[in-house]
Motif scaffolding. Structure first.
Motif, mmCIF file in Angstrom:
data_model
loop_
_atom_site.group_PDB
_atom_site.id
_atom_site.type_symbol
_atom_site.label_atom_id
_atom_site.label_comp_id
_atom_site.label_asym_id
_atom_site.label_seq_id
_atom_site.Cartn_x
_atom_site.Cartn_y
_atom_site.Cartn_z
ATOM 1 N N SER A 57 0.822 -1.207 0.000
ATOM 2 C CA SER A 57 0.000 0.000 0.000
ATOM 3 C C SER A 57 0.859 1.260 0.000
ATOM 4 C CB SER A 57 -0.912 0.002 1.232
ATOM 5 O OG SER A 57 -0.147 -0.056 2.425
ATOM 6 N N VAL A 58 0.502 2.221 -0.845
ATOM 7 C CA VAL A 58 1.142 3.540 -0.862
ATOM 8 C C VAL A 58 0.061 4.586 -1.092
ATOM 9 C CG1 VAL A 58 3.292 2.604 -1.840
ATOM 10 C CG2 VAL A 58 1.593 3.589 -3.377
ATOM 11 N N THR A 62 1.314 11.001 -3.134
ATOM 12 C CA THR A 62 2.654 11.365 -2.677
ATOM 13 C C THR A 62 3.706 10.485 -3.351
ATOM 14 O OG1 THR A 62 1.610 12.051 -0.625
ATOM 15 C CG2 THR A 62 3.975 11.943 -0.564
ATOM 16 N N GLN A 67 8.102 7.661 -10.549
ATOM 17 C CA GLN A 67 8.665 6.696 -9.597
ATOM 18 C C GLN A 67 8.052 5.305 -9.765
ATOM 19 O OE1 GLN A 67 7.847 9.356 -6.102
ATOM 20 N NE2 GLN A 67 9.852 8.652 -5.421
ATOM 21 N N GLU A 132 -4.180 2.715 10.424
ATOM 22 C CA GLU A 132 -4.048 4.067 10.976
ATOM 23 C C GLU A 132 -3.800 5.111 9.888
ATOM 24 O OE1 GLU A 132 -0.813 3.762 13.744
ATOM 25 O OE2 GLU A 132 0.679 3.472 12.180
ATOM 26 N N GLY A 133 -3.431 4.683 8.699
ATOM 27 C CA GLY A 133 -3.183 5.636 7.616
ATOM 28 C C GLY A 133 -4.410 5.949 6.782
ATOM 29 N N GLY B 32 12.384 8.166 -0.917
ATOM 30 C CA GLY B 32 10.978 7.767 -0.879
ATOM 31 C C GLY B 32 10.052 8.934 -1.200
ATOM 32 N N GLY B 33 10.555 10.146 -0.993
ATOM 33 C CA GLY B 33 9.771 11.333 -1.350
ATOM 34 C C GLY B 33 8.748 11.755 -0.316
ATOM 35 N N HIS B 34 8.706 11.082 0.854
ATOM 36 C CA HIS B 34 7.621 11.405 1.779
ATOM 37 C C HIS B 34 7.888 12.600 2.678
ATOM 38 C CE1 HIS B 34 5.364 8.383 -0.001
ATOM 39 N NE2 HIS B 34 4.459 8.338 0.943
ATOM 40 N N ARG B 76 13.958 1.251 3.672
ATOM 41 C CA ARG B 76 12.662 1.853 4.011
ATOM 42 C C ARG B 76 12.335 1.628 5.493
ATOM 43 N NH1 ARG B 76 8.587 -0.964 0.222
ATOM 44 N NH2 ARG B 76 9.572 -2.726 1.267
ATOM 45 N N ARG B 82 11.042 -4.275 10.449
ATOM 46 C CA ARG B 82 10.873 -5.737 10.447
ATOM 47 C C ARG B 82 12.189 -6.502 10.524
ATOM 48 N NH1 ARG B 82 7.701 -5.363 5.069
ATOM 49 N NH2 ARG B 82 5.846 -4.229 5.710
ATOM 50 N N GLY B 101 4.862 7.894 10.776
ATOM 51 C CA GLY B 101 3.679 8.000 9.914
ATOM 52 C C GLY B 101 2.717 6.835 10.077
ATOM 53 N N ASP B 102 2.430 6.152 8.971
ATOM 54 C CA ASP B 102 1.494 5.034 8.956
ATOM 55 C C ASP B 102 2.038 3.993 7.981
ATOM 56 O OD1 ASP B 102 0.744 5.855 6.271
ATOM 57 O OD2 ASP B 102 -0.393 7.470 7.201
ATOM 58 N N PRO B 103 1.374 2.834 7.829
ATOM 59 C CA PRO B 103 1.960 1.782 6.985
ATOM 60 C C PRO B 103 2.321 2.260 5.567
ATOM 61 C CG PRO B 103 0.129 0.883 8.227
ATOM 62 C CD PRO B 103 0.139 2.371 8.498
ATOM 63 N N GLN B 104 1.436 3.058 4.961
ATOM 64 C CA GLN B 104 1.717 3.511 3.589
ATOM 65 C C GLN B 104 2.986 4.361 3.554
ATOM 66 O OE1 GLN B 104 -1.343 3.464 5.055
ATOM 67 N NE2 GLN B 104 -2.983 3.654 3.552
ATOM 68 N N VAL B 105 3.154 5.233 4.548
ATOM 69 C CA VAL B 105 4.347 6.081 4.611
ATOM 70 C C VAL B 105 5.588 5.213 4.817
ATOM 71 C CG1 VAL B 105 5.530 7.837 6.002
ATOM 72 C CG2 VAL B 105 3.106 8.122 5.435
ATOM 73 N N ARG B 106 5.454 4.189 5.685
ATOM 74 C CA ARG B 106 6.610 3.333 5.973
ATOM 75 C C ARG B 106 6.985 2.436 4.793
ATOM 76 N NH1 ARG B 106 3.779 3.310 11.030
ATOM 77 N NH2 ARG B 106 2.941 1.226 10.780
ATOM 78 N N HIS B 107 6.022 2.212 3.862
ATOM 79 C CA HIS B 107 6.337 1.449 2.652
ATOM 80 C C HIS B 107 7.169 2.284 1.673
ATOM 81 C CE1 HIS B 107 2.637 -1.383 3.238
ATOM 82 N NE2 HIS B 107 3.739 -1.934 3.698
ATOM 83 N N ARG B 108 7.209 3.587 1.852
ATOM 84 C CA ARG B 108 7.913 4.456 0.897
ATOM 85 C C ARG B 108 9.091 5.197 1.517
ATOM 86 N NH1 ARG B 108 8.153 3.784 -3.921
ATOM 87 N NH2 ARG B 108 8.440 5.971 -4.413
#
Lengths: 173, 278
Positions: A57-58, A62, A67, A132-133, B32-34, B76, B82, B101-108
């Motif tokens: 998930s992203v 953003t 990319q 939570e996101g 990651g660009g976040h 990342r 993990r 952040g949250d899972p999506q932020v941590r994926h990037r």
């Protein structure tokens, strides 16, 4: 200056030249023509624009389309089977009335698919933390969590049926 | 919101990134660009060129470096969180990465991107301060190392020189007690205030604060008081001594000072409990 990109979207290779500043969500909606992914806050807070990038998930508001070059993207349109059979997460959302206005739903479903890939049988607390996101502006979280737990329980039961009682106990912890 | 127009180049190596960065002083690196993309969407950052490091896979790794852990700058947050090696050797860092952040932020988002951005409100810069990490950078003049304590100079300003690329974060093994206390309203918000406690090689607690100054910062008064034998409660009361915390919609400077004391006390208590349990 344009950037040439090739992105696999829902299993189909898409090849376009885009402006460098094109966001992935704009690319999906305005160039590829898939409008299922919603733009909510546009500030990577709400999660309405969540899609899968190489299966994770992203927030597509953003990520630059550039990319995603050479990678695969799955949107809400890519979940159901070609014959229309819903993805288990989609079915569970329908079953448990896990939506009210529906605006957050595409992003919420994609976030759940990613969560369950990483953790197939989450506890209630892991579901809430895992989502939570994603914000639901109707505050309809309760049924969303119920739907996710239902899919998780099914996954646990299936794993148990194929791998024996020990695995079921492990998966259903 | 759409960023202002820029040129985009994906590079395949650090050397290529250094060359591109050196040739254009308004160029920025994209990991990651976040941190960067949100600033660009608000037009608070208007780089002429984005140099995308996404094609440099050799910078994503966690390695055992003997007395330290070596983490590639492009690793990342979710991979730091993990990693069994990080969880064993620097559990504080794995935990902090999982709170970003949250899972999506941590994926990037990447550890190097977050540190090089140097946001005083981000979690990882304070964590590397408390852990006494060392940053490895490569630039036109070769490789050098920067102690984390010498990286953060001002608001979003670091001691990275033009043309330099952060490549690796070296974290000393820290087997002692630790804690991260993050106070925020929603998961994906920055900490209103955060406190990171790590055990220094000397055995004493290092205390670093999130969002309490223009840079990530050590709670020097608390650390000196502890070194002089003060109790937890007394040392924690000094957490904001000498600091000028920011004021914003979420909190006044007074409230931040109060939060810092409370969070540092809780953090010291939790770190001591973990130390005892280990």
């Amino acid at each position: 200056m344009g950037v040439k990109i090739v992105v696999e979207v829902n299993g189909t290779a898409q090849s376009h030249e885009v402006e460098a500043r094109t966001l992935l969500v704009q690319y999906l909606r305005d160039v590829v023509g898939l409008h299922g992914t919603n733009i909510g806050c546009d500030t990577s807070s709400c999660g309405a624009c969540t899609v899968l990038l190489d299966g994770e998930s992203v927030k597509s508001c953003t990520v630059l389309a550039a990319q995603a070059d050479g990678r695969s993207v799955t949107t809400i349109e890519g979940l159901a089977e070609p014959d229309g059979t819903l993805h288990p997460v989609q079915s569970a959302f329908r079953e448990h009335h896990a939506l009210q206005c529906g605006y957050c739903t595409p992003g919420m479903v994609m976030a759940v698919v990613s969560l369950l890939k990483e953790n197939p049988s989450p506890t209630e607390s892991e579901v809430r933390l895992g989502l939570e996101g994603n914000l639901c502006r109707c505050t309809g979280y309760h049924n969303i969590v119920k739907a996710v737990l239902a899919v998780g329980a099914t996954a646990g039961a299936t794993a148990g049926a194929t791998a024996g009682a020990g695995a079921a106990a492990e998966a259903g912890r | 919101m759409i960023p202002a127009a820029f040129e985009y180049r994906r590079v395949g190596s650090v050397a290529e990134a250094i060359a591109a960065l050196s040739a254009d002083e308004d160029a920025k690196l994209l990991a990651g660009g976040h941190s960067l993309l949100p600033l660009m969407k608000l037009r608070l950052a208007v780089p002429s060129l984005l140099i995308d490091l996404g094609g440099v896979p050799s910078l994503s790794y966690v390695r055992d470096g003997g007395d330290h852990l070596a983490i590639g700058a492009l690793t990342r947050h979710c991979d730091v969180e993990r990693s069994d090696l990080v969880r064993r050797s620097a559990p504080l860092l794995a935990y902090v990465a999982g709170q970003v952040g949250d899972p999506q932020v941590r994926h990037r988002g990447t550890i190097g991107g977050s540190i090089a951005h140097g946001d005083p409100a981000s979690d990882l810069p304070a964590a590397v301060l408390a852990l006494e990490a060392t940053l490895v950078v490569e630039g036109p003049d070769g490789e050098r190392t920067i102690p984390a304590g010498e990286l953060f100079l001002g608001f979003l300003e670091t001691s990275l020189r033009p043309g330099e690329v952060l490549t690796e974060i070296r974290v000393p093994r820290s087997p002692g007690g630790w804690s991260f206390q993050k106070f925020n309203r929603r998961a994906q918000d920055w900490a209103i205030v955060g406190a990171v406690i790590a055990t220094a090689p000397s055995g004493r607690p290092n205390v670093a604060l999130v969002n309490m100054a223009a840079t990530p910062v050590r709670a020097a008064a608390t650390e000196s008081a502890l070194a002089a034998g003060a109790g937890t409660e007394e040392a924690a009361r000094l957490a904001a001594d000498g600091l000028e915390p920011p004021s914003d919609l979420n909190a006044s400077p007074e409230y931040r000072r109060h939060l810092a004391s409370v969070l540092v006390r809780r953090g010291l208590e939790e770190a001591a409990a973990r130390d005892g349990a280990a």
